[in-house]
Every structure is written in C-alpha cells, then in structure tokens.
Design an enzyme around this catalytic site. Structure first.
Site, PDB file in Angstrom:
ATOM      1  N   CYS A   2      -0.894  -0.542  -7.480  1.00  0.00           N
ATOM      2  CA  CYS A   2      -1.199  -2.408  -7.668  1.00  0.00           C
ATOM      3  C   CYS A   2      -1.218  -2.472  -9.294  1.00  0.00           C
ATOM      4  CB  CYS A   2      -2.509  -2.271  -7.056  1.00  0.00           C
ATOM      5  SG  CYS A   2      -2.812  -1.183  -5.680  1.00  0.00           S
ATOM      6  N   ARG A  27       4.646  -5.187  -8.667  1.00  0.00           N
ATOM      7  CA  ARG A  27       3.804  -3.748  -7.928  1.00  0.00           C
ATOM      8  C   ARG A  27       3.012  -3.494  -6.413  1.00  0.00           C
ATOM      9  NH1 ARG A  27       3.192  -0.390 -12.643  1.00  0.00           N
ATOM     10  NH2 ARG A  27       1.274   0.574 -11.789  1.00  0.00           N
ATOM     11  N   TRP A  73      -1.267  -3.606  -3.039  1.00  0.00           N
ATOM     12  CA  TRP A  73      -0.831  -2.475  -2.549  1.00  0.00           C
ATOM     13  C   TRP A  73      -1.972  -1.453  -1.796  1.00  0.00           C
ATOM     14  CZ3 TRP A  73      -0.033   2.479  -1.111  1.00  0.00           C
ATOM     15  CH2 TRP A  73       1.512   2.551  -0.209  1.00  0.00           C
ATOM     16  N   ASN A  99      -6.352   0.345 -10.077  1.00  0.00           N
ATOM     17  CA  ASN A  99      -5.308   0.746  -9.311  1.00  0.00           C
ATOM     18  C   ASN A  99      -4.787   2.200  -9.459  1.00  0.00           C
ATOM     19  OD1 ASN A  99      -2.646   1.508  -8.922  1.00  0.00           O
ATOM     20  ND2 ASN A  99      -1.667   1.345 -10.767  1.00  0.00           N
ATOM     21  N   GLY A 100      -4.739   2.661  -8.224  1.00  0.00           N
ATOM     22  CA  GLY A 100      -5.020   4.603  -8.182  1.00  0.00           C
ATOM     23  C   GLY A 100      -5.515   4.615  -6.482  1.00  0.00           C
ATOM     24  N   GLU A 487      22.384   6.625  -1.494  1.00  0.00           N
ATOM     25  CA  GLU A 487      21.814   5.290  -1.935  1.00  0.00           C
ATOM     26  C   GLU A 487      22.649   4.624  -0.942  1.00  0.00           C
ATOM     27  OE1 GLU A 487      19.835   5.409  -3.916  1.00  0.00           O
ATOM     28  OE2 GLU A 487      20.386   2.705  -4.287  1.00  0.00           O
ATOM     29  N   LYS A 491      19.055   2.117   0.047  1.00  0.00           N
ATOM     30  CA  LYS A 491      19.326   0.430  -0.092  1.00  0.00           C
ATOM     31  C   LYS A 491      19.428  -0.527   0.973  1.00  0.00           C
ATOM     32  CE  LYS A 491      18.512   0.041  -3.752  1.00  0.00           C
ATOM     33  NZ  LYS A 491      17.699   1.518  -3.847  1.00  0.00           N
ATOM     34  N   GLU A 494      15.399  -0.113   2.501  1.00  0.00           N
ATOM     35  CA  GLU A 494      14.124  -0.531   1.709  1.00  0.00           C
ATOM     36  C   GLU A 494      14.195  -2.089   2.078  1.00  0.00           C
ATOM     37  OE1 GLU A 494      13.861   0.489  -1.573  1.00  0.00           O
ATOM     38  OE2 GLU A 494      15.293   0.684  -2.514  1.00  0.00           O
ATOM     39  N   HIS A 510      28.265  18.281  13.275  1.00  0.00           N
ATOM     40  CA  HIS A 510      27.299  19.292  13.613  1.00  0.00           C
ATOM     41  C   HIS A 510      25.973  18.415  13.885  1.00  0.00           C
ATOM     42  CE1 HIS A 510      28.760  22.828  11.941  1.00  0.00           C
ATOM     43  NE2 HIS A 510      29.170  22.118  10.889  1.00  0.00           N
ATOM     44  N   LYS A 609       7.232  -1.307  -6.436  1.00  0.00           N
ATOM     45  CA  LYS A 609       7.826  -0.446  -7.051  1.00  0.00           C
ATOM     46  C   LYS A 609       7.725   0.543  -8.033  1.00  0.00           C
ATOM     47  CE  LYS A 609      11.560  -1.415 -10.043  1.00  0.00           C
ATOM     48  NZ  LYS A 609      12.303  -0.806  -9.258  1.00  0.00           N
TER      49      LYS A 609
END
Ligand code: AGP
Length: 614
Positions: A2, A27, A73, A99-100, A487, A491, A494, A510, A609
């Site tokens: 947050c 955030r 968030w 925030n937390g 990667e 990308k 997300e 396999h 983020k």
C-alpha cells in the site's frame, strides 16, 4: 503493497496528500482515503482509484494543514469504503493509515471486543487504531507513548502515520518491515511523510529514511524526535536525494511500461558505466574491496529473490558459474526463508530486488545474516531496506520503475550480475584479463544493440494483435535463455492475464509436448549459438503437431525463420549477453497483447509494484 502519505506544515494538506497518493498508486490501487484535522477529523474514503477520492473531497478541507492519506492493496477485507484507510478509533480521537500486515490482529480484536469495542470493517488496521486507544486510556498516555507501548505487543510489518485530535499539532510515524521516508525542511515548519521518496522530492530533497522500530514525532517548528519503541533516542541522517521528477512521468508514452521499455538503452548504459572505471575500460564496483576476499573465497553464492528478479538470478547463475566457477544456487526467497536451509560462513547470500523492500527477500536476507552469511544486494532504490542492511550493495541505475511489470530494472539487474561475474572471474583467475576486457567492450555495445530492436516495435505489435483471444502460451528456452523464457511468460501473465508457462526446451518431451495443438502457441527463444540446432529440432517437433510457433531469432538466422510462424529479430551477440537483447521483444509483445486486450498495463489487477507483505 500500500502507499501512505502524511503532511504537517503551513500549506493546505489535501492537495499534497492527493497528489502524493497518485504518485504511490503503483503500490496499490483498490481504494484510497485521506483524513485532515479541523478540531475534529474530516475523513474521505472511496473504493477504486485515487481520482475517485479526489472527486469526493469538498471545500471543508480548505486551509487545513495536517493530514494523512492511504492508497490500498487489500490484505484483510475486500476493497470497500469501510475497509479503506484512514481508520478511526471507537472514541473518534485517533486516526491511522497503515502499510503492512498485523499478524496477531485476531488476538487483539478478541480482547478489544471483550472491552466493548465495535468494528465497521474487517481490516487489521482498524484493530490497531483501537488498540492504541485501549492502551492510551488504560495507561493515560499521550499519542506517541501510547503508540510505542502498543507496538511492543504487535507482530507483523507496518509503516504507520497516526494523528490524535487531542494533540492537533503533532503527527507520529513509525515503521517495521515496510518502508517510510520523511521529507524535512531547514525551518522544521513542514514535514512530508511517504512510503517512498517520489511524493516527497518535489517539495524537499532532504530525506530521512526510517529504520525498523523507529518512532518519530513530527511537530511544526521542532526538529525530528526519533526514538525506538522503548523510548531510547535514535540518531538519524538527512540524505539529499536527487530524484529528477520529470523522469517519473509518462512523457510521450501511453504507459509507464512502454516508456520504461524504451528507456533501456539509457538505463543499461547508466548501470554499466556506473560500475566501470573512469576510462570505462575496467570494472570497478565501488567499495567492493570490503567484500572482495570473501567473494573470491566464497564456497557458494545463494541468490534469493522473487518474480522477475528471480529470473535475473537464474541468468546470474549461468554467468557466474561459467565465468567465475563459483557454485551458485538460486532460491525463491519465500521458500528459502522457511525451509531451514543450510547456510555456512563461507556463503555469500545475494538478494536481487528492484524495490529493495520485498518482504520475502528481505526476510531471507535477515535470516541468512543471522546464520553468519555475508549479504550482498543488487537493488534499484537508494536507501531501501535491503540496501541499508546488506554488507554490500551494487545498485542498478534504472531510475524509478513505476510500471508494475518490471522491464528496465530486469535488464539492469542482468547487466550488474554480468559485470560481477566477469570481475569475480578475473579475481579468481578463471578468465584472463584479456577475455574480461573483451567482454566489457562487448557489454558496452548492448545499449546500441537494444536500441536497434525498437525499429521492430510495429512488427511486434502487428503480431500481438493475433493473440488477444489466446488462453494459454508456452515459452521455451535453453541455457542462458531459459530464464528469458520464464521472464517472457511472466510478463505476458501479469499484464494480459493470459496463462503462460516457461520451460526448458529440452523438457518438452517430458510432458508439455502432450499439450501441443493449434490453440497453444509456443514462443521459442532461439538466439543461442550453442544450442541452436537443438532448438530448431524442438521447433520441428512442435510444428509436426500443428503447434503455432513464435521465435526470437538472430537477425541473420537461416533455419528457425523457416519453421516459425512469426519471428522477432534481435542483433546477434555472444551467448553470455543474449538475455538482455532476447527479452526486449518479449516485453514489447506482452505489452501490445495487454493493450489490445484493454488491460491496465501499468497497474494490473491484484498486483502491486512492491510486495512488502508475505
Ligand atoms: C515483475 O514484473 C513483477 N512485478 C514481480 O514479479 C517482481 O519482480 C517481484 O515482486 C520482485 O520485486 P522486487 O524486484 O522489487 O523484489
């Protein structure tokens, strides 16, 4: 996860708070609120983005010069107005933004309910503000002492800003495990508080970064007063942060992510040259001497990181083992910290992190330090927790990365880890100085090589348009391009919400090859010189089963170009340097697919983020 903002001074607080929240929206952005003080609290809260909150604020805030604010968030409780911060205590006298995560909030809530407290929402933060009231009333304390006493019984992570209407000229802030910065002025007439420097530096570039368990009282006209939660005075340093704000704007680009993709020639160059000597001929990590012996004699390097930074760690594993012949293990920080890992004094534990605040990575570092490991950090944020707690930090110089999907930070991380591998190779005599110099000269050409790829942007965009309805992708790579396949998959996942899976190409047989069919496109990173023929064979196996293929190939490719349905061309560079060029088309491809799908590219749903909670 947050973002929190606070202001106490001689200006109107509301516009400062709202503008600060807009700069912290990366955030977290599922609800937002502010509280200003005018004898009593004026509190405005809205679900959704900060603009919704801004439109709800009325004239009553005019002239009020102290307040706190929050963009959320959600961790506990849905993103509703009731759960949005700021939260107020039952007696209406204390408000808080947080925030937390408060891990023992259920125990505290049960105790408060026994004492007749009631709750509007489901958040841990609402429990915390009421517990502060409970402690204050029980012990007849002022707000800072009530907060300190409360924190002595709190488990979890927090960055807090608190106001008590009984003390209208005072704000109290603190942190543990979540970042918090304070902007100060020479006259002490104003103080700015925020989760990071971005909302502060347009007002003042003199910042104090708080350390865990530090509690600060902000009062107009008085110097900062910092103590720990037991009241012991703590020293602090004011840092001058030269963060050029016009870099933190989209400029001519539609999204921060696109801007940050196109910034990479500059950010790779800045990062490289920051770790070269003045003649730009040799590697020179400033102050690495303090660690050089330990690095040279290291019996193992354990890389701990998350997400995209974990992919940079895997690139590091290939390069460091190849050039410096030091055993490297790459660990998901979240797994490493809990599995009772074996750590010895000869280990170097290296954190790779854009934000320097990722809770799992920070915890893995702290655990490693407690076991006697030497800690090393590759990080993009000056003054971040990891940078301040590691024995050594090699910064990336990618500038503020606002897009939630990491792009320029990733290539900068790979640049740093490449230089480090070369330097360690020379120090350990596993490569000659000539080979090192040749590699440094080639690395210096990367910004130019990356820039060439941008001429294919429209081509990549035209390919991306074909895949907005696709529901799943496979990404394949070998050797040092295997992490680039991972990667590329992340990308795409997300920001476009399309399922994608990265795999070592040889692993197809396999299991994954059973999934191949016309509806499942495979992206193959085929720029390796060493494994090229095997990658062409993998492509043939997929083609034989009618699987569509998109391939990242060298511009002079002669075989894969005839097998793939679509190709992304990149300049040919030596194997060790391929990750930085091979990833660019995949960044652009995922960006364009997401834009065509109408996704919120810079603030994808459910993401933030900086993941500062477990
Ligand atoms: C990458 O695009 C994601 N945003 C995410 O995986 C990120 O890399 C991860 O959360 C680690 O963040 P850090 O580099 O700040 O530690």
């Amino acid at each position: 996860m947050c973002g929190i903002v606070g202001y106490i001074g001689n200006k109107e607080a509301s516009p400062i708070l709202v503008d600060g929240l807009k700069k912290l929206e990366y955030r977290g952005y599922d609800s937002a609120g502010i509280a200003v003080l005018n004898g009593d609290f004026l509190i405005y809260k809205q679900p959704g983005k900060v603009i919704n909150l801004e439109e709800s604020i009325d004239e009553r805030v005019k002239g009020l010069s102290m307040g706190i604010a929050h963009t959320r968030w959600a961790t506990h409780g849905e993103p509703t107005e009731q759960n949005a911060h700021p939260h107020k205590s039952n007696n209406g006298e204390i408000v808080i933004v947080h925030n937390g995560i408060i891990e023992n909030y259920k125990f505290l809530k049960d105790e408060l309910i026994k004492h007749g407290y009631t709750f509007i929402g489901q958040t841990d933060t609402e429990v915390l503000v009421n517990y502060i009231q409970f402690v204050q009333e029980k012990n007849h304390l002022n707000i800072e002492d009530a907060l300190k006493k409360t924190l002595q019984g709190i488990n979890g992570a927090y960055a807090l800003a608190v106001m008590d209407k009984k003390e209208p000229n005072k704000m109290v802030v603190t942190r543990k495990g979540s970042p918090l910065a304070i902007g100060v002025t020479e006259t002490n007439e104003e103080f700015y508080v925020a989760s990071d420097a971005i909302p502060i530096v347009e007002h003042t570039q003199s910042l104090v970064y708080l350390n865990d368990d530090e509690v600060v009282v902000l009062e107009r006209g008085k110097k900062l007063k910092i103590t720990d939660i037991y009241g012991v005075q703590k020293p602090y340093r004011v840092k001058n942060i030269d963060l050029n704000l016009n870099k933190v704007s989209k400029g001519k680009y539609e999204h921060y992510m696109l801007k940050e993709i196109f910034e990479q020639p500059e950010t790779i160059k800045n990062t490289l040259y920051s770790h070269l000597n003045t003649e730009n001929t040799n590697i020179n990590f400033e102050n690495l001497d303090v660690l050089k012996d330990k690095l040279i004699k290291a019996n193992r390097i354990i890389i701990v990181s998350c997400g995209t930074s974990w992919h940079a760690g895997i690139v590091g594993e290939y390069i460091i083992e190849e050039l410096a012949r030091i055993p490297v293990e790459v660990e998901y920080a979240s797994e490493f910290r809990y599995r009772n890992p074996i750590i010895t004094e000869g280990d170097i534990v290296m954190a790779i992190s854009q934000s320097g605040e990722t809770a799992d990575t920070l915890a893995a570092l702290r655990y490693s330090k407690s076991k006697g490991a030497t800690t090393f950090c590759i990080c993009n944020v000056f003054g971040s927790s990891m940078a301040r707690e590691c024995d050594f930090t090699a910064y990336t110089y990618a500038g503020s990365e606002v897009g939630v999907a990491s792009t320029k930070a990733f290539t900068a991380q790979v640049a740093v880890v490449s230089l480090l591998a070369i330097q360690l190779g020379v120090e350990r005599n596993t490569i000659s100085q000539e080979k090192a110099s040749a590699l440094v000269e080639e690395i210096k050409t990367l910004p130019l090589e990356v820039n060439k790829i941008f001429s294919t942007n429209e081509h990549i965009k035209s390919i991306a348009k074909n895949y907005t309805q696709t529901t799943s992708f496979l990404f394949l790579g070998r050797g040092i391009n295997f992490p680039i396949a991972l990667e590329g998959a992340l990308k795409l996942k997300e920001i476009s919400y399309i399922h994608a899976e990265g795999y070592p190409a040889a692993e197809m047989k396999h299991g994954p090859i059973a999934m191949i069919e016309e509806s499942l496109p495979t992206v193959i990173v085929a720029t390796n010189n060493e494994y090229y023929d095997k990658l062409v064979s993998n492509a043939q196996e997929i083609k034989a089963r009618k699987g569509p293929i998109l391939a990242v190939i060298n511009e002079d490719d002669s075989d894969m170009i005839h097998v793939a349905d679509f190709v992304f061309k990149v300049p040919r560079v030596s194997d060790m340097l391929q990750p930085i060029v091979s990833v660019i088309p995949l960044q652009l491809f995922s960006y364009h697919v997401a834009v065509f799908k109408g996704c919120n590219v810079d603030q994808p749903r459910n993401l933030a983020k900086s993941v500062t909670v477990e």
